[in-house]
Design a protein around this motif. Structure first.
Motif, PDB file in Angstrom:
ATOM      1  N   ARG A   1       0.981  -1.056   0.004  1.00  0.00           N
ATOM      2  CA  ARG A   1       0.235   0.207  -0.052  1.00  0.00           C
ATOM      3  C   ARG A   1       0.767   1.322   0.049  1.00  0.00           C
ATOM      4  NH1 ARG A   1      -3.541  -2.933   3.374  1.00  0.00           N
ATOM      5  NH2 ARG A   1      -2.866  -2.033   5.096  1.00  0.00           N
ATOM      6  N   ALA A   2       2.088   1.428   0.762  1.00  0.00           N
ATOM      7  CA  ALA A   2       3.209   2.332   0.569  1.00  0.00           C
ATOM      8  C   ALA A   2       3.550   2.637  -0.737  1.00  0.00           C
ATOM      9  CB  ALA A   2       4.193   2.175   1.766  1.00  0.00           C
ATOM     10  N   GLY A   3       3.909   1.471  -1.270  1.00  0.00           N
ATOM     11  CA  GLY A   3       4.282   1.484  -2.637  1.00  0.00           C
ATOM     12  C   GLY A   3       3.281   1.922  -3.824  1.00  0.00           C
ATOM     13  N   SER A   4       1.941   1.647  -3.323  1.00  0.00           N
ATOM     14  CA  SER A   4       0.842   2.040  -4.221  1.00  0.00           C
ATOM     15  C   SER A   4       0.708   3.653  -3.951  1.00  0.00           C
ATOM     16  CB  SER A   4      -0.375   1.462  -3.768  1.00  0.00           C
ATOM     17  OG  SER A   4      -0.290   0.006  -4.150  1.00  0.00           O
ATOM     18  N   LEU A   5       0.860   4.022  -2.820  1.00  0.00           N
ATOM     19  CA  LEU A   5       0.694   5.619  -2.407  1.00  0.00           C
ATOM     20  C   LEU A   5       1.836   6.341  -3.280  1.00  0.00           C
ATOM     21  CD1 LEU A   5      -0.509   7.887  -0.946  1.00  0.00           C
ATOM     22  CD2 LEU A   5       1.092   7.246   0.825  1.00  0.00           C
ATOM     23  N   ALA A   6       3.010   5.791  -3.281  1.00  0.00           N
ATOM     24  CA  ALA A   6       3.878   6.332  -4.236  1.00  0.00           C
ATOM     25  C   ALA A   6       3.653   6.473  -5.703  1.00  0.00           C
ATOM     26  CB  ALA A   6       5.377   5.746  -3.976  1.00  0.00           C
ATOM     27  N   MET A   7       3.080   5.378  -6.111  1.00  0.00           N
ATOM     28  CA  MET A   7       2.880   5.417  -7.675  1.00  0.00           C
ATOM     29  C   MET A   7       1.631   6.148  -7.788  1.00  0.00           C
ATOM     30  SD  MET A   7       5.232   3.634  -8.877  1.00  0.00           S
ATOM     31  CE  MET A   7       4.622   3.240 -10.756  1.00  0.00           C
ATOM     32  N   PHE A   8       0.741   6.483  -7.010  1.00  0.00           N
ATOM     33  CA  PHE A   8      -0.406   7.155  -7.107  1.00  0.00           C
ATOM     34  C   PHE A   8      -0.103   8.663  -7.016  1.00  0.00           C
ATOM     35  CE2 PHE A   8      -3.577  10.049  -4.692  1.00  0.00           C
ATOM     36  CZ  PHE A   8      -4.634   9.864  -5.786  1.00  0.00           C
ATOM     37  N   ALA A   9       1.132   9.229  -6.375  1.00  0.00           N
ATOM     38  CA  ALA A   9       1.531  10.317  -6.029  1.00  0.00           C
ATOM     39  C   ALA A   9       2.275  10.695  -7.770  1.00  0.00           C
ATOM     40  CB  ALA A   9       2.450  10.653  -5.240  1.00  0.00           C
ATOM     41  N   TYR A  10       2.873   9.525  -7.992  1.00  0.00           N
ATOM     42  CA  TYR A  10       3.512   9.866  -9.433  1.00  0.00           C
ATOM     43  C   TYR A  10       2.310  10.008 -10.629  1.00  0.00           C
ATOM     44  CZ  TYR A  10       4.218   6.905 -13.782  1.00  0.00           C
ATOM     45  OH  TYR A  10       4.115   6.478 -15.083  1.00  0.00           O
TER      46      TYR A  10
ATOM     47  N   VAL B   1      -0.766  11.179 -10.082  1.00  0.00           N
ATOM     48  CA  VAL B   1      -1.300  12.461  -9.851  1.00  0.00           C
ATOM     49  C   VAL B   1      -0.380  13.589 -10.655  1.00  0.00           C
ATOM     50  CG1 VAL B   1      -2.194  14.365  -8.170  1.00  0.00           C
ATOM     51  CG2 VAL B   1      -2.907  11.905  -8.017  1.00  0.00           C
ATOM     52  N   SER B   2       0.890  13.280 -10.510  1.00  0.00           N
ATOM     53  CA  SER B   2       1.912  14.388 -10.852  1.00  0.00           C
ATOM     54  C   SER B   2       1.944  14.425 -12.479  1.00  0.00           C
ATOM     55  CB  SER B   2       3.296  13.905 -10.446  1.00  0.00           C
ATOM     56  OG  SER B   2       4.138  14.963 -10.991  1.00  0.00           O
ATOM     57  N   SER B   3       1.673  13.198 -12.856  1.00  0.00           N
ATOM     58  CA  SER B   3       1.813  12.928 -14.352  1.00  0.00           C
ATOM     59  C   SER B   3       0.586  13.627 -15.084  1.00  0.00           C
ATOM     60  CB  SER B   3       1.830  11.655 -14.869  1.00  0.00           C
ATOM     61  OG  SER B   3       1.746  11.531 -16.010  1.00  0.00           O
ATOM     62  N   LEU B   4      -0.544  13.509 -14.413  1.00  0.00           N
ATOM     63  CA  LEU B   4      -1.936  14.108 -14.868  1.00  0.00           C
ATOM     64  C   LEU B   4      -1.744  15.534 -14.957  1.00  0.00           C
ATOM     65  CD1 LEU B   4      -4.825  13.697 -16.038  1.00  0.00           C
ATOM     66  CD2 LEU B   4      -5.534  13.239 -13.496  1.00  0.00           C
ATOM     67  N   GLY B   5      -1.230  15.956 -13.850  1.00  0.00           N
ATOM     68  CA  GLY B   5      -1.228  17.512 -13.667  1.00  0.00           C
ATOM     69  C   GLY B   5      -0.139  18.168 -14.712  1.00  0.00           C
TER      70      GLY B   5
ATOM     71  N   MET C   1      14.470  16.239 -23.475  1.00  0.00           N
ATOM     72  CA  MET C   1      15.736  16.296 -22.990  1.00  0.00           C
ATOM     73  C   MET C   1      15.880  16.654 -21.466  1.00  0.00           C
ATOM     74  SD  MET C   1      19.279  18.605 -23.685  1.00  0.00           S
ATOM     75  CE  MET C   1      18.554  19.907 -22.776  1.00  0.00           C
ATOM     76  N   VAL C   2      15.120  17.656 -20.866  1.00  0.00           N
ATOM     77  CA  VAL C   2      15.150  18.003 -19.650  1.00  0.00           C
ATOM     78  C   VAL C   2      14.358  16.677 -18.827  1.00  0.00           C
ATOM     79  CG1 VAL C   2      14.033  19.534 -18.022  1.00  0.00           C
ATOM     80  CG2 VAL C   2      15.122  20.431 -20.074  1.00  0.00           C
ATOM     81  N   SER C   3      13.259  16.204 -19.610  1.00  0.00           N
ATOM     82  CA  SER C   3      12.651  15.246 -18.673  1.00  0.00           C
ATOM     83  C   SER C   3      13.417  14.162 -18.388  1.00  0.00           C
ATOM     84  CB  SER C   3      11.248  14.739 -19.484  1.00  0.00           C
ATOM     85  OG  SER C   3      11.580  14.323 -20.590  1.00  0.00           O
ATOM     86  N   LEU C   4      14.153  13.825 -19.411  1.00  0.00           N
ATOM     87  CA  LEU C   4      15.038  12.467 -19.482  1.00  0.00           C
ATOM     88  C   LEU C   4      16.255  12.838 -18.454  1.00  0.00           C
ATOM     89  CD1 LEU C   4      15.290  11.424 -23.294  1.00  0.00           C
ATOM     90  CD2 LEU C   4      14.114  10.327 -21.591  1.00  0.00           C
TER      91      LEU C   4
ATOM     92  N   ILE D   1       9.931   8.916  -6.862  1.00  0.00           N
ATOM     93  CA  ILE D   1       8.871   8.272  -7.900  1.00  0.00           C
ATOM     94  C   ILE D   1       7.878   9.307  -8.319  1.00  0.00           C
ATOM     95  CG2 ILE D   1       6.773   6.705  -8.103  1.00  0.00           C
ATOM     96  CD1 ILE D   1       8.525   4.686  -6.106  1.00  0.00           C
ATOM     97  N   ALA D   2       7.304  10.354  -7.374  1.00  0.00           N
ATOM     98  CA  ALA D   2       6.570  11.425  -7.577  1.00  0.00           C
ATOM     99  C   ALA D   2       7.119  12.328  -8.651  1.00  0.00           C
ATOM    100  CB  ALA D   2       6.221  12.223  -6.355  1.00  0.00           C
ATOM    101  N   ALA D   3       8.399  12.574  -8.623  1.00  0.00           N
ATOM    102  CA  ALA D   3       9.051  13.609  -9.468  1.00  0.00           C
ATOM    103  C   ALA D   3       9.033  12.907 -10.943  1.00  0.00           C
ATOM    104  CB  ALA D   3      10.492  13.536  -9.164  1.00  0.00           C
ATOM    105  N   CYS D   4       9.006  11.567 -10.996  1.00  0.00           N
ATOM    106  CA  CYS D   4       9.131  10.994 -12.366  1.00  0.00           C
ATOM    107  C   CYS D   4       7.595  11.252 -13.105  1.00  0.00           C
ATOM    108  CB  CYS D   4       9.303   9.518 -12.243  1.00  0.00           C
ATOM    109  SG  CYS D   4      10.859   9.246 -11.642  1.00  0.00           S
ATOM    110  N   GLY D   5       6.767  11.666 -12.413  1.00  0.00           N
ATOM    111  CA  GLY D   5       5.344  12.084 -12.962  1.00  0.00           C
ATOM    112  C   GLY D   5       5.621  13.225 -14.072  1.00  0.00           C
ATOM    113  N   PHE D   6       6.415  14.070 -13.857  1.00  0.00           N
ATOM    114  CA  PHE D   6       6.801  15.061 -15.121  1.00  0.00           C
ATOM    115  C   PHE D   6       7.623  14.475 -16.140  1.00  0.00           C
ATOM    116  CE2 PHE D   6      10.679  17.211 -16.639  1.00  0.00           C
ATOM    117  CZ  PHE D   6      10.107  18.291 -17.196  1.00  0.00           C
ATOM    118  N   CYS D   7       8.062  13.395 -15.972  1.00  0.00           N
ATOM    119  CA  CYS D   7       8.993  12.717 -17.016  1.00  0.00           C
ATOM    120  C   CYS D   7       8.198  11.832 -17.766  1.00  0.00           C
ATOM    121  CB  CYS D   7      10.007  11.981 -16.574  1.00  0.00           C
ATOM    122  SG  CYS D   7      11.174  12.598 -15.277  1.00  0.00           S
ATOM    123  N   TRP D   8       7.120  11.185 -17.215  1.00  0.00           N
ATOM    124  CA  TRP D   8       6.016  10.496 -17.833  1.00  0.00           C
ATOM    125  C   TRP D   8       5.067  11.372 -18.577  1.00  0.00           C
ATOM    126  CZ3 TRP D   8       5.674   5.712 -19.292  1.00  0.00           C
ATOM    127  CH2 TRP D   8       4.244   5.312 -19.548  1.00  0.00           C
ATOM    128  N   ALA D   9       4.809  12.226 -18.052  1.00  0.00           N
ATOM    129  CA  ALA D   9       3.736  13.274 -18.900  1.00  0.00           C
ATOM    130  C   ALA D   9       4.665  13.660 -20.051  1.00  0.00           C
ATOM    131  CB  ALA D   9       3.590  14.468 -18.163  1.00  0.00           C
TER     132      ALA D   9
END
Length: 557
Positions: free
Chosen positions: A308-317, A319-323, A377-380, A403-411
């Motif tokens: 569940r802790a891992g799921s919370l981290a991926m959930f933050a990722y 949400v970050s990606s969607l934003g 390039m910046v996201s990578l 993991i949450a910071a990687c939401g920017f990269c995934w977007a």
């Protein structure tokens, strides 16, 4: 009169806008349901297989199902559905049939132990087969959905359709990881007695509901009923040639698309370990930390809470990606979008206060925005730094922030490459497409007034012979060069996304196998050892992303 006419025009515009919005939602919502299923597989599949008694090195080999299905299914389904003459249309039979298969596989995965009587070997094999079939069915739906979007929208609205597809994917990610974080057995006990059972039940219901909306509200014209049907003689051999073209036409790709493929090859070596082991990484850190603190929970309870802790981290990722997917397009440009922005600025309303504000915002946007390739390039670079920081991160909070910071990269990853490819295809084929429309000779020829000089609109005169000859020469050169179709280019692009998963699956399997044999007796804190092994795989992905960032810096678009 002018005021009344203006009001009527605005009313019609609002009505058209609402209608288009409804079409975008109904057309792309199934991708959100599909992404929900995929997030369940990638986020919790590894932990589930480990709970069945599989070794980490063997789990890595299970994820070869993804690249195998992507390499075979997407090009093949695209070709077969192109020639499908079912009454439901070309794409919907494949979408509906594959949805049934996905639901059956999810049920098998959730209730594997019950189906096999908890016998270890049959349980593991049944789960592995279910995951393999699930991957093939997911790729079938994805290929059909992407083709359905192209079929259903005119050229002028393809970009908007793709943007809505990205938003639905982001929403599916958020929903999937949120469900994984919640205590679903307590909240929804009637859907199953274990977390995985409830999760697969919800994923099945979400997919069925979203696919039903898309298939009901999206109409397709059966292929046999098209007004101008091409001869189907030799269609089988041409389909095989088209499939072969996917793997033999890489040399003829435009330079920009070759650059995109090269970047994808290295960037996805980093993304696949992140997607498949991100939740597991945080879960083991959680279990290791609480074991060191002398927690009274047994190992199974610790891993349940760690999951569940891992799921919370991926959930933050997620949400970050969607934003970021909503914000970043405002601060990036391609050559075409920058030209359009300047044209809108020139025509902007500067009389009203709202119009002046929009004019100022457009000027600010032109100043602060960067090119698509630079943003990529910046996201990578950000992704590579996040993965390399696993050297120093040893807490759940720190891992969650990474993991949450990687939401920017995934977007950026699910948006920029497809934007560059789409614009390059449009530029590369515009002359050929325009010439083909004018030379069809089969009756009505759709044209756009923007393609006709103003003096021709006024006088009705034909283009000059010199201009016509020049356009014919352009078309001839394009044909002689073996111009690629969008389907072929996207198929080749998919190969460069798929191949890294073979590489990462085999590399991670070897790394995990090495530590399994090197560790000997069970270490004092096995969860910390497992977290270290996964972190090593993530770091290798970070190094590969550095190479991808270098090629993105060299990309000229």
């Amino acid at each position: 009169m002018d005021s009344g006419g203006s009001t009527h025009s605005r009313s019609l515009l609002r009505s058209a806008t609402v209608s288009e919005l409804a079409q975008y939602l109904s057309l792309t919502i199934a991708l959100g349901g599909l992404q929900f299923v995929w997030s369940v597989e990638t986020g919790f599949g590894s932990l589930y297989l480990l709970s069945l008694g599989m070794k980490k090195s063997h789990v890595s080999l299970v994820w070869l199902a993804g690249p195998l299905s992507g390499l075979i299914t997407q090009p093949l389904v695209g070709i077969l559905s192109d020639n499908c003459t079912a009454k439901l249309g070309r794409r919907r039979p494949y979408i509906i049939g594959s949805t049934v298969v996905v639901v059956l596989c999810l049920i098998i995965i959730g209730w594997t132990r019950e189906l096999t009587g908890s016998r270890p070997l049959p349980t593991v094999w049944l789960a592995v087969v279910a995951f393999y079939v699930l991957d093939f069915a997911i790729n079938c739906i994805q290929a059909s959905m992407r083709a359905l979007i192209v079929d259903s929208l005119p050229t002028s609205r393809q970009d908007a359709g793709t943007a809505w597809a990205s938003r639905m994917i982001g929403a599916g990610n958020v929903a999937g990881y949120l469900m994984g974080f919640l205590d679903l057995v307590r909240l929804l006990p009637f859907l199953g007695s274990t977390h995985m059972q409830v999760l697969t039940s919800i994923a099945s219901l979400a997919l069925v509901a979203t696919v039903a909306i898309t298939c009901y509200f999206t109409t397709e014209t059966p292929l046999a009923r098209l007004p101008t049907q091409l001869s189907t003689s030799g269609s089988s051999s041409s389909s095989l040639r088209a499939l072969g073209t996917i793997f033999t036409s890489i040399r003829s790709l435009p330079a920009a698309i070759k650059g995109v493929c090269r970047i994808q090859l290295f960037s996805w070596i980093g993304w696949f370990p992140f997607l498949f082991y991100g939740t597991t990484y945080v879960a083991h850190i959680y279990a290791a930390t609480h074991t060191s603190l002398g927690s009274d929970d047994n190992s199974a309870d610790l891993m349940e809470k760690g999951t569940r802790a891992g799921s919370l981290a991926m959930f933050a990722y997620a949400v970050s990606s969607l934003g970021f997917s909503l914000i970043l397009p405002l601060f990036a440009y391609s050559s075409a979008s920058r030209t359009a922005l300047r044209q809108r600025g020139a025509r902007a309303d500067t009389v009203s206060a709202f119009g002046r504000i929009r004019q100022v915002l457009r000027k600010v946007q032109q100043v602060v925005s960067v090119s698509l390739s630079r943003m990529w390039m910046v996201s990578l670079a950000v992704f590579s730094v996040a993965m390399l920081l696993t050297f120093v991160v040893s807490t759940v909070r720190g891992a969650t922030w990474l993991i949450a910071a990687c939401g920017f990269c995934w977007a950026v990853t699910i948006w920029v490459p497809f934007s560059i490819i789409g614009e390059t295809i449009s530029d590369y084929n515009s002359a050929e497409r325009s010439m083909r429309d004018e030379s069809r000779g089969d009756g009505y020829i759709p044209i756009e007034s923007a393609d006709i000089p103003m003096e021709e609109l006024a006088t009705g005169e034909r283009r000059s012979n010199n201009a016509q000859l020049e356009r014919e020469d352009t078309l001839q050169r394009s044909s002689d060069a073996g111009g690629l179709s969008a389907g072929t280019i996207l198929g080749i692009h998919n190969v460069f996304i798929v191949m890294p998963q073979f590489i990462t699956a085999l590399a991670s399997s070897l790394i995990f196998a090495f530590f399994e044999h090197a560790n000997g007796p069970e270490p004092e804190n096995p969860d910390r050892q497992h977290a270290h092994e996964i972190a090593l795989v993530l770091r290798l992905g970070g190094i590969s992303s550095v190479i991808a960032a270098y090629y993105a810096w060299k990309l000229r678009h």
